[in-house]
Each structure stands twice: as C-alpha cells, then as structure tokens.
Design a protein around this motif. Structure first.
Motif, PDB file in Angstrom:
ATOM      1  N   LYS A   9       0.833  -1.211   0.000  1.00  0.00           N
ATOM      2  CA  LYS A   9       0.000   0.000   0.000  1.00  0.00           C
ATOM      3  C   LYS A   9       0.866   1.259   0.000  1.00  0.00           C
ATOM      4  O   LYS A   9       1.964   1.268   0.569  1.00  0.00           O
ATOM      5  N   SER A  10       0.366   2.309  -0.617  1.00  0.00           N
ATOM      6  CA  SER A  10       1.074   3.578  -0.645  1.00  0.00           C
ATOM      7  C   SER A  10       1.225   4.139   0.762  1.00  0.00           C
ATOM      8  O   SER A  10       0.277   4.098   1.547  1.00  0.00           O
ATOM      9  N   GLU A  34       2.866  -3.454  -5.770  1.00  0.00           N
ATOM     10  CA  GLU A  34       1.562  -2.802  -6.014  1.00  0.00           C
ATOM     11  C   GLU A  34       1.693  -1.307  -5.664  1.00  0.00           C
ATOM     12  O   GLU A  34       2.692  -0.694  -6.012  1.00  0.00           O
ATOM     13  N   ASP A  35       0.685  -0.721  -4.964  1.00  0.00           N
ATOM     14  CA  ASP A  35       0.792   0.706  -4.645  1.00  0.00           C
ATOM     15  C   ASP A  35       1.940   0.997  -3.673  1.00  0.00           C
ATOM     16  O   ASP A  35       2.319   2.162  -3.473  1.00  0.00           O
ATOM     17  N   ILE A  38       5.182   3.277  -4.457  1.00  0.00           N
ATOM     18  CA  ILE A  38       5.243   4.731  -4.265  1.00  0.00           C
ATOM     19  C   ILE A  38       6.242   5.060  -3.140  1.00  0.00           C
ATOM     20  O   ILE A  38       6.936   6.075  -3.196  1.00  0.00           O
ATOM     21  N   GLN A  42      11.985   8.549  -5.271  1.00  0.00           N
ATOM     22  CA  GLN A  42      12.729   9.716  -4.776  1.00  0.00           C
ATOM     23  C   GLN A  42      11.804  10.919  -4.608  1.00  0.00           C
ATOM     24  O   GLN A  42      10.787  11.026  -5.276  1.00  0.00           O
ATOM     25  N   PRO A  64       7.660  -4.080 -12.511  1.00  0.00           N
ATOM     26  CA  PRO A  64       6.411  -3.988 -13.291  1.00  0.00           C
ATOM     27  C   PRO A  64       5.374  -3.054 -12.669  1.00  0.00           C
ATOM     28  O   PRO A  64       4.624  -2.387 -13.391  1.00  0.00           O
ATOM     29  N   ASP A  65       5.333  -2.982 -11.328  1.00  0.00           N
ATOM     30  CA  ASP A  65       4.379  -2.095 -10.670  1.00  0.00           C
ATOM     31  C   ASP A  65       4.798  -0.624 -10.791  1.00  0.00           C
ATOM     32  O   ASP A  65       3.954   0.270 -10.772  1.00  0.00           O
ATOM     33  N   LYS A  67       6.407   0.609 -13.507  1.00  0.00           N
ATOM     34  CA  LYS A  67       6.076   0.962 -14.898  1.00  0.00           C
ATOM     35  C   LYS A  67       4.575   1.171 -15.090  1.00  0.00           C
ATOM     36  O   LYS A  67       4.144   2.072 -15.802  1.00  0.00           O
ATOM     37  N   ALA A  68       3.772   0.311 -14.460  1.00  0.00           N
ATOM     38  CA  ALA A  68       2.317   0.409 -14.614  1.00  0.00           C
ATOM     39  C   ALA A  68       1.811   1.775 -14.178  1.00  0.00           C
ATOM     40  O   ALA A  68       0.886   2.329 -14.774  1.00  0.00           O
ATOM     41  N   ARG A  69       2.447   2.333 -13.138  1.00  0.00           N
ATOM     42  CA  ARG A  69       1.992   3.616 -12.601  1.00  0.00           C
ATOM     43  C   ARG A  69       2.655   4.811 -13.271  1.00  0.00           C
ATOM     44  O   ARG A  69       2.560   5.944 -12.779  1.00  0.00           O
ATOM     45  N   GLY A  70       3.311   4.567 -14.396  1.00  0.00           N
ATOM     46  CA  GLY A  70       3.925   5.674 -15.136  1.00  0.00           C
ATOM     47  C   GLY A  70       5.135   6.257 -14.429  1.00  0.00           C
ATOM     48  O   GLY A  70       5.573   7.362 -14.740  1.00  0.00           O
ATOM     49  N   LEU A  71       5.686   5.508 -13.472  1.00  0.00           N
ATOM     50  CA  LEU A  71       6.853   5.995 -12.732  1.00  0.00           C
ATOM     51  C   LEU A  71       8.111   5.417 -13.374  1.00  0.00           C
ATOM     52  O   LEU A  71       8.047   4.462 -14.129  1.00  0.00           O
ATOM     53  N   LYS A  75      14.015   6.839 -11.069  1.00  0.00           N
ATOM     54  CA  LYS A  75      13.680   7.719  -9.944  1.00  0.00           C
ATOM     55  C   LYS A  75      13.425   6.952  -8.652  1.00  0.00           C
ATOM     56  O   LYS A  75      12.850   7.477  -7.707  1.00  0.00           O
TER      57      LYS A  75
ATOM     58  N   TYR B  20      -4.592   0.912 -10.367  1.00  0.00           N
ATOM     59  CA  TYR B  20      -4.175  -0.497 -10.417  1.00  0.00           C
ATOM     60  C   TYR B  20      -4.117  -1.220  -9.063  1.00  0.00           C
ATOM     61  O   TYR B  20      -4.493  -2.389  -8.983  1.00  0.00           O
ATOM     62  N   ASP B  49      -3.086  10.471  -3.683  1.00  0.00           N
ATOM     63  CA  ASP B  49      -2.510   9.504  -4.628  1.00  0.00           C
ATOM     64  C   ASP B  49      -3.255   9.476  -5.966  1.00  0.00           C
ATOM     65  O   ASP B  49      -2.800   8.851  -6.922  1.00  0.00           O
ATOM     66  N   THR B  55      -0.438  10.056 -14.648  1.00  0.00           N
ATOM     67  CA  THR B  55       0.953  10.021 -15.116  1.00  0.00           C
ATOM     68  C   THR B  55       1.002   9.526 -16.558  1.00  0.00           C
ATOM     69  O   THR B  55       0.181   8.713 -16.981  1.00  0.00           O
ATOM     70  N   LYS B  56       1.976  10.067 -17.311  1.00  0.00           N
ATOM     71  CA  LYS B  56       2.122   9.595 -18.687  1.00  0.00           C
ATOM     72  C   LYS B  56       3.006   8.357 -18.708  1.00  0.00           C
ATOM     73  O   LYS B  56       3.635   8.020 -17.720  1.00  0.00           O
ATOM     74  N   ASP B  57       3.054   7.686 -19.857  1.00  0.00           N
ATOM     75  CA  ASP B  57       3.888   6.494 -20.063  1.00  0.00           C
ATOM     76  C   ASP B  57       3.562   5.337 -19.123  1.00  0.00           C
ATOM     77  O   ASP B  57       4.450   4.584 -18.742  1.00  0.00           O
ATOM     78  N   GLN B  58       2.292   5.212 -18.720  1.00  0.00           N
ATOM     79  CA  GLN B  58       1.929   4.027 -17.940  1.00  0.00           C
ATOM     80  C   GLN B  58       2.055   2.797 -18.831  1.00  0.00           C
ATOM     81  O   GLN B  58       1.636   2.820 -19.982  1.00  0.00           O
ATOM     82  N   ASP B  59       2.677   1.745 -18.276  1.00  0.00           N
ATOM     83  CA  ASP B  59       2.900   0.518 -19.048  1.00  0.00           C
ATOM     84  C   ASP B  59       2.529  -0.678 -18.172  1.00  0.00           C
ATOM     85  O   ASP B  59       3.282  -1.062 -17.276  1.00  0.00           O
ATOM     86  N   THR B  60       1.358  -1.252 -18.434  1.00  0.00           N
ATOM     87  CA  THR B  60       0.848  -2.315 -17.560  1.00  0.00           C
ATOM     88  C   THR B  60       1.138  -3.720 -18.086  1.00  0.00           C
ATOM     89  O   THR B  60       0.649  -4.693 -17.519  1.00  0.00           O
ATOM     90  N   GLY B  62       3.596  -5.585 -17.766  1.00  0.00           N
ATOM     91  CA  GLY B  62       4.237  -6.431 -16.761  1.00  0.00           C
ATOM     92  C   GLY B  62       3.341  -6.901 -15.641  1.00  0.00           C
ATOM     93  O   GLY B  62       3.690  -7.815 -14.897  1.00  0.00           O
ATOM     94  N   ILE B  63       2.152  -6.279 -15.468  1.00  0.00           N
ATOM     95  CA  ILE B  63       1.276  -6.701 -14.366  1.00  0.00           C
ATOM     96  C   ILE B  63      -0.016  -7.347 -14.862  1.00  0.00           C
ATOM     97  O   ILE B  63      -0.878  -7.705 -14.068  1.00  0.00           O
TER      98      ILE B  63
END
Lengths: 102, 139
Positions: A9-10, A34-35, A38, A42, A64-65, A67-71, A75, B20, B49, B55-60, B62-63
C-alpha cells in the motif's frame, strides 16, 4: 535466516510502510509492490525515512508495478534494488518467513 | 430533490487513489463516462494519490492489467474539460505537471480550437471549487 517483509500500500494511503520500518528486525528485507512502490520513489514526503532505514534493512521494489503507474525506475531511491516477479519468488524462497503488512 | 429535465447540476468527481492497486480509479472513470451522457456540469479532481492516475507512459504489460490511462485523453470528446490536479499533492510526491499526460479538448464555440483541460490548482482554489459543487462523488 531473516524475514521478508512485503508492503503493498502507498505510504500516503496507509501507515503499513511506517509500521514495517518501525518493527522489522535489523537485517531483514523489505519488498515494495503494487501501490507500495510509491514508497520507493525519490523526492516524496517519505523518501528520507526510507533512505534512513536502509542502514538496517535491504529494500527491493517490483519493477512492473513501477512501470504500470507511469513511474520511472531511474527515480527509485538509491540503494533500493528493482526486481521482477521471478526475483519476488526467489526472495520468498530465500527467507525463512514472509510478513505481509496489510 | 430536483428531477425536472433541463436542470444542470455541478458534479465533481474526487479521485484520491493510485491506479491499479485498487479498483477505484477505473470505476471512477467508468462512472464519469456514463455520467457524461447526461449533460451535467462536470469537474474532475485528482488529489492525494489520485494524481498518479494521470501520469504519462503508464505501461501495464508487466502486471497483466488493462492500461486505462489512455482513456483520460478521450474525456474532451465527452465535453469534460475541467480537470483539476492539486499542486500540493504533486509536490509531496516529487511530481510536476510534466510527469502528467497532456489533456485537451476541442472548443466548439471557438472553431474547434484545441485547448488545455488540465489545470494545476492550489489547496485554497480547490477548497473553493469543491464548496461550489451540488454533488461530490468520492473515489
């Protein structure tokens, strides 16, 4: 043998990361997924707290988590290892127990 | 309760969760798209949150979950063009507007000119915006 602690969780949403950092024994591993990823980034309100905990705990974060969140993996806080699902399985097998902070 | 046809109310969708990890973000988007059919005065707010939803460039890949972030760019086609992001929430997370996707709409009253629909607002401005709503739906 040490324990693997997982946080999903975040830190902005729940206090599970903070409880984990407070109660995990020195030498333990912490996996953020998952969350929970976060907490590995950084320049957040929690980054400093996580950085300080790294002297006692080893940190992992599930790529993978992130990337999914656009992070960006670039960083992630220095010293936290980005892992994939196979590494997640290995971490689980390498430790004698898993404490899942919910 | 006013149910007469033609009544336009101010609806605000308050989004406060990362995508997600929970179903809230996707459910909110579904409800917003349904509600868009009723020609109401709609605002979307992303705070806490919830800012991670944009956010841009979300890539799912992998999940193994559906990447619904592309849908936000379609909101302009549904006449949803007031999308607010709380500045303080971005700052606490080390994010800036550059980390978010650009959201625009085509203004039918201005020769379909493409205009910005994403606004970063401070806490005080957001407080006022919430206070003037008829209905606030929280996700």
């Amino acid at each position: 043998m040490t324990m693997l602690h997982t946080v999903n969780k975040s830190p902005f949403e729940r206090n599970t990361l903070e409880s984990c950092l407070r109660l995990a024994k020195k030498g333990s591993a912490v996996l953020l997924f998952e969350d929970g990823v976060i907490g590995a980034m950084q320049n957040t309100k929690f980054s400093e707290k996580v950085s300080q905990a790294m002297s006692d705990l080893s940190f992992y974060v599930l790529g993978p988590d992130i990337k999914a969140r656009g992070l960006s993996e670039k960083k992630v806080i220095d010293g936290i290892k980005v892992v994939d699902y196979n590494d997640f399985v290995d971490l689980t097998a390498e430790h004698n127990a898993v404490q899942s902070w919910l | 309760m006013e149910t007469a046809e033609g009544v336009v109310k101010k609806f605000c969708y308050m989004n406060r969760k990362a995508p997600y990890g929970t179903i809230y973000a996707l459910e909110s988007l579904e409800v917003v798209l349904i509600a868009a059919a009723f020609d109401q005065d709609i605002s979307l707010v992303f705070a806490d949150d919830g800012v991670y939803q944009l956010t841009k460039d979300q890539d799912t890949d992998g999940i193994g979950m559906k990447n619904f972030s592309k849908t936000y760019s379609a909101l302009g086609d549904y006449d949803i063009n007031k999308i607010y992001v709380e500045k303080e929430s971005l700052e606490e997370r080390g994010l800036s507007v550059d980390d978010l996707q650009a959201l625009t709409y085509e203004d039918e009253d201005d020769d379909w000119a493409e205009k910005n629909s994403l606004f970063v607002v401070g806490r005080e401005e957001l407080t006022a915006l919430i206070d003037e709503q008829d209905v606030v739906l929280s996700f």
